[in-house]
Design a protein around this motif. Sequence first.
Motif, PDB file in Angstrom:
ATOM      1  N   ARG A  72      -3.658  11.675   1.169  1.00 39.28           N
ATOM      2  CA  ARG A  72      -3.246  11.509   2.567  1.00 39.28           C
ATOM      3  C   ARG A  72      -3.185  10.055   3.029  1.00 39.28           C
ATOM      4  NH1 ARG A  72      -7.009  16.483   4.629  1.00 39.28           N
ATOM      5  NH2 ARG A  72      -6.132  18.018   3.184  1.00 39.28           N
ATOM      6  N   PRO A  73      -4.102   9.179   2.607  1.00 38.77           N
ATOM      7  CA  PRO A  73      -3.975   7.789   3.075  1.00 38.77           C
ATOM      8  C   PRO A  73      -2.662   7.125   2.692  1.00 38.77           C
ATOM      9  CG  PRO A  73      -6.167   8.169   2.189  1.00 38.77           C
ATOM     10  CD  PRO A  73      -5.354   9.388   1.864  1.00 38.77           C
ATOM     11  N   ILE A  74      -2.000   7.617   1.646  1.00 36.20           N
ATOM     12  CA  ILE A  74      -0.758   6.975   1.217  1.00 36.20           C
ATOM     13  C   ILE A  74       0.340   7.153   2.266  1.00 36.20           C
ATOM     14  CG2 ILE A  74       0.473   8.796  -0.019  1.00 36.20           C
ATOM     15  CD1 ILE A  74      -0.252   5.211  -1.217  1.00 36.20           C
ATOM     16  N   GLU A  75       0.155   8.079   3.204  1.00 35.96           N
ATOM     17  CA  GLU A  75       1.136   8.242   4.279  1.00 35.96           C
ATOM     18  C   GLU A  75       1.215   6.988   5.145  1.00 35.96           C
ATOM     19  OE1 GLU A  75      -0.105  11.741   6.343  1.00 35.96           O
ATOM     20  OE2 GLU A  75       0.069  13.041   4.557  1.00 35.96           O
ATOM     21  N   LEU A  76       0.162   6.167   5.115  1.00 32.30           N
ATOM     22  CA  LEU A  76       0.148   4.933   5.903  1.00 32.30           C
ATOM     23  C   LEU A  76       0.728   3.750   5.135  1.00 32.30           C
ATOM     24  CD1 LEU A  76      -3.469   5.215   7.369  1.00 32.30           C
ATOM     25  CD2 LEU A  76      -1.319   5.763   8.517  1.00 32.30           C
ATOM     26  N   TRP A  77       0.975   3.938   3.852  1.00 37.47           N
ATOM     27  CA  TRP A  77       1.450   2.820   3.035  1.00 37.47           C
ATOM     28  C   TRP A  77       2.920   2.538   3.288  1.00 37.47           C
ATOM     29  CZ3 TRP A  77       5.337   2.698  -0.651  1.00 37.47           C
ATOM     30  CH2 TRP A  77       5.440   1.495  -1.384  1.00 37.47           C
ATOM     31  N   ARG A  78       3.249   1.246   3.342  1.00 40.10           N
ATOM     32  CA  ARG A  78       4.615   0.765   3.361  1.00 40.10           C
ATOM     33  C   ARG A  78       4.682  -0.454   2.449  1.00 40.10           C
ATOM     34  NH1 ARG A  78       4.532   4.864   5.509  1.00 40.10           N
ATOM     35  NH2 ARG A  78       5.498   5.592   7.439  1.00 40.10           N
ATOM     36  N   PRO A  79       5.832  -0.735   1.814  1.00 39.34           N
ATOM     37  CA  PRO A  79       5.916  -1.932   0.959  1.00 39.34           C
ATOM     38  C   PRO A  79       5.456  -3.180   1.721  1.00 39.34           C
ATOM     39  CG  PRO A  79       7.869  -0.576   0.688  1.00 39.34           C
ATOM     40  CD  PRO A  79       7.097   0.030   1.824  1.00 39.34           C
ATOM     41  N   GLY A  80       4.569  -3.917   1.104  1.00 43.42           N
ATOM     42  CA  GLY A  80       4.021  -5.114   1.724  1.00 43.42           C
ATOM     43  C   GLY A  80       2.590  -4.963   2.173  1.00 43.42           C
ATOM     44  N   ARG A  81       2.100  -3.723   2.326  1.00 49.56           N
ATOM     45  CA  ARG A  81       0.714  -3.540   2.752  1.00 49.56           C
ATOM     46  C   ARG A  81      -0.263  -4.030   1.695  1.00 49.56           C
ATOM     47  NH1 ARG A  81      -1.524   0.647   6.893  1.00 49.56           N
ATOM     48  NH2 ARG A  81      -3.071  -1.011   6.659  1.00 49.56           N
ATOM     49  N   LEU A  82       0.166  -4.039   0.441  1.00 50.93           N
ATOM     50  CA  LEU A  82      -0.702  -4.517  -0.640  1.00 50.93           C
ATOM     51  C   LEU A  82      -0.268  -5.897  -1.129  1.00 50.93           C
ATOM     52  CD1 LEU A  82      -1.177  -1.220  -2.694  1.00 50.93           C
ATOM     53  CD2 LEU A  82      -2.382  -2.028  -0.653  1.00 50.93           C
ATOM     54  N   GLY A  83       0.469  -6.613  -0.317  1.00 57.46           N
ATOM     55  CA  GLY A  83       0.870  -7.966  -0.677  1.00 57.46           C
ATOM     56  C   GLY A  83       2.023  -7.995  -1.665  1.00 57.46           C
ATOM     57  N   ALA A  84       2.106  -9.094  -2.416  1.00 56.71           N
ATOM     58  CA  ALA A  84       3.231  -9.299  -3.339  1.00 56.71           C
ATOM     59  C   ALA A  84       3.282  -8.233  -4.426  1.00 56.71           C
ATOM     60  CB  ALA A  84       3.127 -10.691  -3.974  1.00 56.71           C
ATOM     61  N   TRP A  85       2.143  -7.651  -4.754  1.00 55.85           N
ATOM     62  CA  TRP A  85       2.104  -6.640  -5.822  1.00 55.85           C
ATOM     63  C   TRP A  85       3.063  -5.494  -5.537  1.00 55.85           C
ATOM     64  CZ3 TRP A  85       0.394  -1.476  -6.451  1.00 55.85           C
ATOM     65  CH2 TRP A  85       0.145  -1.083  -7.763  1.00 55.85           C
ATOM     66  N   ASP A  86       3.186  -5.093  -4.272  1.00 56.29           N
ATOM     67  CA  ASP A  86       4.101  -4.011  -3.915  1.00 56.29           C
ATOM     68  C   ASP A  86       5.521  -4.300  -4.381  1.00 56.29           C
ATOM     69  OD1 ASP A  86       2.346  -2.266  -2.683  1.00 56.29           O
ATOM     70  OD2 ASP A  86       2.652  -3.092  -0.684  1.00 56.29           O
ATOM     71  N   TYR A  87       5.950  -5.545  -4.209  1.00 60.62           N
ATOM     72  CA  TYR A  87       7.348  -5.882  -4.456  1.00 60.62           C
ATOM     73  C   TYR A  87       7.666  -6.083  -5.932  1.00 60.62           C
ATOM     74  CZ  TYR A  87       7.387  -6.379   0.578  1.00 60.62           C
ATOM     75  OH  TYR A  87       7.267  -6.125   1.928  1.00 60.62           O
ATOM     76  N   LEU A  88       6.629  -6.064  -6.785  1.00 57.21           N
ATOM     77  CA  LEU A  88       6.901  -6.092  -8.224  1.00 57.21           C
ATOM     78  C   LEU A  88       7.726  -4.878  -8.631  1.00 57.21           C
ATOM     79  CD1 LEU A  88       3.414  -7.206  -9.613  1.00 57.21           C
ATOM     80  CD2 LEU A  88       5.513  -8.560  -9.611  1.00 57.21           C
ATOM     81  N   PHE A  89       7.570  -3.779  -7.907  1.00 59.52           N
ATOM     82  CA  PHE A  89       8.324  -2.565  -8.225  1.00 59.52           C
ATOM     83  C   PHE A  89       9.784  -2.690  -7.811  1.00 59.52           C
ATOM     84  CE2 PHE A  89       4.021  -1.137  -8.534  1.00 59.52           C
ATOM     85  CZ  PHE A  89       4.037  -0.112  -9.462  1.00 59.52           C
ATOM     86  N   THR A  90      10.040  -3.198  -6.633  1.00 51.48           N
ATOM     87  CA  THR A  90      11.423  -3.254  -6.164  1.00 51.48           C
ATOM     88  C   THR A  90      12.240  -4.302  -6.908  1.00 51.48           C
ATOM     89  OG1 THR A  90      10.715  -4.715  -4.370  1.00 51.48           O
ATOM     90  CG2 THR A  90      10.900  -2.374  -3.866  1.00 51.48           C
ATOM     91  N   ALA A  91      11.591  -5.367  -7.398  1.00 46.69           N
ATOM     92  CA  ALA A  91      12.340  -6.429  -8.086  1.00 46.69           C
ATOM     93  C   ALA A  91      12.505  -6.153  -9.575  1.00 46.69           C
ATOM     94  CB  ALA A  91      11.632  -7.774  -7.886  1.00 46.69           C
ATOM     95  N   ALA A  92      11.785  -5.167 -10.109  1.00 49.99           N
ATOM     96  CA  ALA A  92      11.843  -4.879 -11.552  1.00 49.99           C
ATOM     97  C   ALA A  92      13.180  -4.255 -11.930  1.00 49.99           C
ATOM     98  CB  ALA A  92      10.703  -3.949 -11.942  1.00 49.99           C
TER      99      ALA A  92
END
Length: 335
Positions: A72-92
């Motif tokens: 359930r906590p993942i419902e609050l997640w948006r790209p960027g909430r975990l810093g640069a690590w999140d964007y490693l997925f979108t740029a891969a």
Amino acid sequence: MNAARLNGTVPPHLTRLLVEAGGLAGVEPRAFARISGLSALGDDRVRIPTRSMMRVWEELSVGLRGAGGGTRPIELWRPGRLGAWDYLFTAAGTLTEAFADADRHFTAVTDPRDAMAATRDDDGLTIVYHGPYEELPVVGEFALSLLLAQARSGAGRDLRPTRIRLPGAARSRHRDLSTAFATREIEFEAPRPSITFTAADAERPFPRADPALAAILREHARLTVATARPVHGWLDRLHAEIDRELATGAPTLERVAHRLNLSVRTLQRRLRDEDTTWSAELERIRAERVERLLTTTALPVEAIAARVGYRDPRALRRAVHRWLGRGPGAVRAGR
């Protein structure tokens, strides 16, 4: 950079998200206020004790009780909430590449002792989460739901895993988990949490692949870890070392003093200055860990005894009566 110096610490990102989820789940703010190490949650340049995050999980798990609570906590997640690590997925370039990068820089969002191992076989791409608290159902559920959310963010579409594996006993009803993971292929009593994607999904090109940006993000994630400042009181460090020693057997004053680069005499003096003792702190950490394992896992008492350094389960039962005023069965049943 020697990541070992950060063992027992996490960046504040995930803990902030969990505290916010606790508020939505009805957890009283004073429950979190009692947890040490959370005063620095607003500073992304520091790392807080992993034990503080796990104490947040303990309080949060009450509000998220039931199958699927950890998702359930993942419902609050948006790209960027975990810093640069999140964007490693979108740029891969692909899902396989994204998880390889995310694993190499996992310390940017979690404890260095955590890892995710990706393997390819006839079933497709499987990512296994490894961590010191992986046996807690809510932690395994959350870890896999985060990996699924990241995979979907990078792919730009509604990826559906082919299989989910979770530690813990099988549940007769787990509709919430099936909904959260978009699959009915959920297995329990697994050694570790894991999620599997098809081979086609693993190699399908991502729509926003950007090799130059990916290189910048990898360097940023590396620098974030290299320059992070652990925020520890010395008792926090002591508790972290006791917790680590419990994973391999009964902690000793001598081994923990060595890990802290202190003499036994100096450690004992510091404990006296804090108006406490070695045995009191060891008992405190054992009691916290035992109560957590009894209330959040289905591990038998014998296995819990081994995990906290007791050779004889009878000694654990006596200790639980001393700490909590009732036996392990009553604690587990909430009586």
